[in-house]
Design a protein around this motif. Structure first.
Motif: not given
Length: 471
Positions: A402-406, A393, A409-410, A470
């Motif tokens: 994309p889902a793992e990247r988000e 990351y 980020k969280a 954000r």
């Protein structure tokens, strides 16, 4: 065998949640002649906020944090290359066994490098602070030990060097290379001033030598340092069934009748006492201050006749029921330890398997566009999967789904911005500590006030960058 005197400067004092920022290695021959010096500097990984105290003490500025030539991963890789290319060596640091070594292990663990690299076959580890403490106890005329403001002996590197005529320039203190050079100068002083104890402590850097002493002697002398030094007559009893480097010994100054009849539960309670106790363990690979009785016994306070110590040692070892109960307690000594929640804190839960060691090596050989997928599909150790995901990351987030990247980020936002108390430094906790440092600072100390203001500005920029994520 070469001797490598080394030091690190770190983002803080947490052995699990802080990282090295600078490392210096002074490579010497076995007679302490310098052959070369290596200095490495790395940037912070994105999920680490440094301790404000560490930045102030080491005079590390935000420009230094941001401008280091190597990323954190490149920095740890460079350290790993120094260690692996050195071959069998004696690794010497000041307070290294209790701090620098543990910080380095964690850095290796969290970047998928061999955790115990400095303990490769043939290598040994020496702690120069422990050597100084042993010499101060065994040959006190050989070393001047200064006192701190409270009037107590101090073994801080700068203070012990100054007291013994070793010049450590103020600008070099808390600099890795400056501290490594000072450690080497002190090592040379100890070798010259107290050659007998020096030689014995260097031998104790090899766990095999320590284990041979424990197996082959009825009575030994052990120096402990709990604020002040004391030397005890000890009898080796039994090796721990769960750790071949941990050996139970008895303080022979204590009449064994006081504990030979104790049950397993009572022995467990006895071993759990913090501080001096009649039975405890020596860790053979931690360079204990262990000596033949003929050498170390000379400084035992209120000694009994040697024959009495020998008689007590035989009484302990010949009580087979007691030895069996003690071995049973040692075998399950840490079985009820609470499981660590954070993966960083799980470093000692189990060794990395050989297949995952091979997968970790492969992880560093393949291109970034393959690493995340490879680690999650092939590595079986969940701890290493977490660390691989963090590295991907930071270095190549575009290679992640994309889902793992988000999700990452969280995770990063929560880790750094939460106001809940955590075992690592967060931005809110750093701000509170900086406010305390400002309140305690002399307003006329313009340099320190500006340094703190620069750190606050760096945190402001870090916060702004996170808030922009954000959107």
């Amino acid at each position: 065998m070469p001797m490598i005197v080394w030091d690190t400067e770190t983002s803080g004092v947490s052995k699990h949640h802080d990282v090295p920022l600078q490392a210096a290695f002074v490579v010497c021959s076995d007679d302490l002649v310098v052959q070369r010096e290596i200095v490495l500097r790395g940037r912070l990984p994105q999920h680490i906020i440094p301790s404000p105290d560490a930045l102030v003490i080491t005079r590390t500025t935000p420009e230094m944090l941001n401008g280091a030539p190597l990323s954190h991963l490149e920095f740890v890789q460079a350290i790993a290359e120094v260690v692996s290319s050195a071959g069998p060596a004696c690794w010497c640091a000041y307070n290294g066994l209790k701090f620098d070594e543990l910080i380095l292990r964690s850095a290796f663990f969290q970047t998928l490098h061999p955790v115990y690299a400095t303990q490769a076959p043939g290598s040994t580890r020496a702690d120069v602070m422990m050597m100084a403490q042993a010499i101060a106890a065994q040959e006190p005329w050989a070393l001047t030990v200064p006192v701190n403001d409270a009037g107590k002996p101090t073994f801080k590197l700068g203070a012990i060097c100054a007291a013994n005529g070793i010049i450590l320039p103020a600008e070099d203190e808390h600099d890795a290379l400056g501290d490594a050079r000072a450690t080497l100068a002190l090592l040379r002083h100890l070798k010259e001033a107290a050659p007998v104890t020096f030689r014995m402590m260097m031998a104790n850097a090899d766990r095999r030598h320590v284990l041979d002493m424990l197996r082959g002697n009825e009575v030994l002398a052990l120096t402990q340092h709990f604020g002040a030094a004391r030397t005890l007559p000890v009898a080796p009893i039994v090796v721990s069934p769960s750790n071949g480097n941990a050996y139970a010994v008895a303080d022979l100054a204590v009449d064994p009748d006081d504990y030979l009849v104790k049950s397993e539960g009572e022995l467990a309670d006895l071993l759990a006492i913090r501080g001096p106790r009649p039975i405890f363990t020596i860790v053979a690979n931690a360079q204990p201050m262990l000596f033949p009785f003929e050498h170390g016994g000379a400084v035992i306070s209120n000694p009994l006749p040697r024959a009495e110590y020998a008689a007590r040692a035989r009484r302990i070892r010949n009580d087979h029921g007691f030895v069996a109960r003690l071995a049973a307690v040692l075998g399950r000594q840490f079985s009820d330890r609470a499981a660590a929640v954070e993966p960083e804190e799980q470093i000692y839960d189990r060794f990395v398997s050989k297949p995952d060691q091979a997968h970790s090596r492969r992880f560093h050989e393949i291109p970034w566009d393959q690493r995340h997928r490879f680690a999650q599909a092939v590595i079986s150790d969940p701890r290493l999967k977490v660390f691989a995901r963090r590295m991907a990351y930071e270095a190549a987030p575009e290679t992640m789904p994309p889902a793992e990247r988000e999700a990452m980020k969280a995770w990063l936002m929560d880790r750094l911005m939460t106001d809940i108390d955590r075992p690592w430094m967060t931005i809110p906790a750093a701000r509170r500590r900086l406010a305390e440092l400002v309140a305690a600072c002399d307003p006329d100390d313009v340099g320190r006030m500006q340094h703190i203001a620069d750190i606050v500005a760096w945190l402001d920029a870090k916060t702004a960058s996170l808030n922009s994520m954000r959107g």
